[in-house]
Design a protein around this motif. Sequence first.
Motif, PDB file in Angstrom:
ATOM      1  N   TRP A  95      18.436  42.946  30.414  1.00  0.00           N
ATOM      2  CA  TRP A  95      19.644  43.785  30.366  1.00  0.00           C
ATOM      3  C   TRP A  95      19.292  45.241  30.095  1.00  0.00           C
ATOM      4  O   TRP A  95      19.910  46.147  30.634  1.00  0.00           O
ATOM      5  N   GLY A 126      20.074  48.414  32.382  1.00  0.00           N
ATOM      6  CA  GLY A 126      21.021  49.206  31.592  1.00  0.00           C
ATOM      7  C   GLY A 126      20.550  50.638  31.439  1.00  0.00           C
ATOM      8  O   GLY A 126      21.325  51.588  31.554  1.00  0.00           O
ATOM      9  N   PHE A 155      25.759  42.110  37.867  1.00  0.00           N
ATOM     10  CA  PHE A 155      25.161  41.543  36.656  1.00  0.00           C
ATOM     11  C   PHE A 155      25.623  40.109  36.378  1.00  0.00           C
ATOM     12  O   PHE A 155      25.061  39.448  35.517  1.00  0.00           O
ATOM     13  N   SER A 166      20.447  42.377  40.079  1.00  0.00           N
ATOM     14  CA  SER A 166      20.943  43.392  39.138  1.00  0.00           C
ATOM     15  C   SER A 166      20.275  44.747  39.383  1.00  0.00           C
ATOM     16  O   SER A 166      20.930  45.778  39.295  1.00  0.00           O
TER      17      SER A 166
END
Lengths: 191, 427
Positions: A17, A21, B78, B116
């Motif tokens: 993530w 991110g 995601f 992603s």
Amino acid sequence: MKKFIFILFGVMCLAQWIVPGKMIYDSERILEEGTVYKFKTAPIDPSDPFRGKYITLNFEQNFITFTDSLEWSTGQEIFVTFTGDSAGYAVPERAFHEQPQSKTYLRTNVEYVNYYGDNYKVQFRLPFDRLYLEESKASEAEKVYWQAQQDSAQATYALVSIGDGQAVLKDVIINDKPIHDIINELNKDPE
Amino acid sequence: MSKQILKELPDLVHAEVIDEATAQRIRAYYLQQSAQSSNRLFIVFGILGALLVGMGIVLIVAHNWDSLPKRIKLAIGFLPLLIGQVTAAYVIIRKMEEKAWKEGTGVFLFFAIAISISIISQVYHIEGDLDGFLFIWMCLALPIVYVLRSAVTSMLYVIGITWYACEVGYLENSDRYALAYWILLALILPFFYLEYLQTSLKNNFYYLLSWLLAASVTICLGVFVDDSEMTIVIAYMSLFSAFVIMSRMRLFETNRVLTNAFLVIGSFGIITLLLMLSFDWFWDELKQREVIFGQPEITVAAILTMLASYLLFQLLKHHQWNTINTKSYAFIVFIPLFFVGTELPVLAQLITNLLILLFAIYTIRDGAQRNHLGILNYGLMIITGLIFCRFFDTDFSFVFRGLLFIGVGIGFFAANYYMIQKRKKQA
């Protein structure tokens, strides 16, 4: 052993993530805080196996000329600052070996160094030459773009936000209209 | 086949060929067999399903839906990652013993990472080179292999890092010797060791992974080619010799020849390399060029030669020198030959041809002794290859070349006939 697996799993999930991110965070920050430049640009229509269709932009202002070689070499890291010309388009202002004081610089690599006359032309990569489009629109966008390129009266440029060494391509504009809008209009009332 | 036997069981019991207890045991045996085979099918379909779904989502995302707002696009991008991670957590807690779950989830999560990153590239028009994309993808995918102990994910990872090395080493020249590849490769080796070598588990996953690893190293070794390019052949010869030596070590031994990737790639590599060097062009060019010490090719060649020597030393502790595959010694013969070639190219070329002939004869003898038709014919193929190569660059007359081919053809026929007759007698 199970505990170790759980820790590794946690670290893995976090990393999966955090890395994307961070990409989002950096891009958003450049869009918000960066300086916006207009880069005069010609596209072709290739596609990427993972990320789909895009048009490639060809920029004119991707080099800087020196009277001294300053030991630039292919592949080397280069820090470039930009300014605007009389028509408001971006032109490279200065190039540095190290990170400059200014916040609005671009961190990239030297593509090649060419020596002619008494000058050294240092060409660098502009890392924002892809505009991703919906699959069905990419080739249409290319056509619109080529028509605009052939007509010298039309102004075609890319809006690019630059800050802290990074750049984000905001849009491609043809005669003050975003390329997406032109395609949408064409789709609404085909000639 | 099994069903046919089961149908005939009552008749066999009735005719008193077998008793009821034996019939029961046969039934139980085939019942267990069918359970195992359906479990294997479940694993295969689990993996295939995850592969197809994962790749399908990649393609749908690649369509790049312009009408969707940025936030929604990112959220959709995601979502597979979230699903993959939640499923992985469930597998770790509940289904760690079930291979189909582990493999399927691993493969799905592997592709979810790509999705992603791709969606961010699309939304922000991040150009990003393919090599940078592959690098981040593989780094984030590596832990999946260890967390889920997923063999298929490890294979996809090996394919991914090989692709990355080819991009940077051969095409882009951005990371000159693909150093990151060697680090990423080293990071997968503990899994290979812990999962298969330490436990002596030699299943289909082991065979496939060992094939991929051996092929990957063979493909990527070439990135070290620099100014002293001719010397890379020493590195390759030592690598292939090391493979042949490894194939005989208990750690890597398998029951069948084709399942032993190190043996096949090593042996085939040595022969192909020697056949290439049996032409005069290599040695002529070598004489004209200087061998530059300190170049990466030499360093890599030295490291691989030391490795091959160490492995050979270890192997000879447990085996007689003349009982192991002669190709294990290829690097020891080749290194002096290479340096002879820098001064006397004709002599080096002649010795290379003789060396190939020697390996061919040894292989034929080995095949005959082990009563293995495949190995025997491989030896004959080596001779055919050698003659085929000479067909192009020698001044032999057509008649002589024709006779050579007829001779080898008869040899093929005679050797196989002899072997089959021998087998019949033994039967």
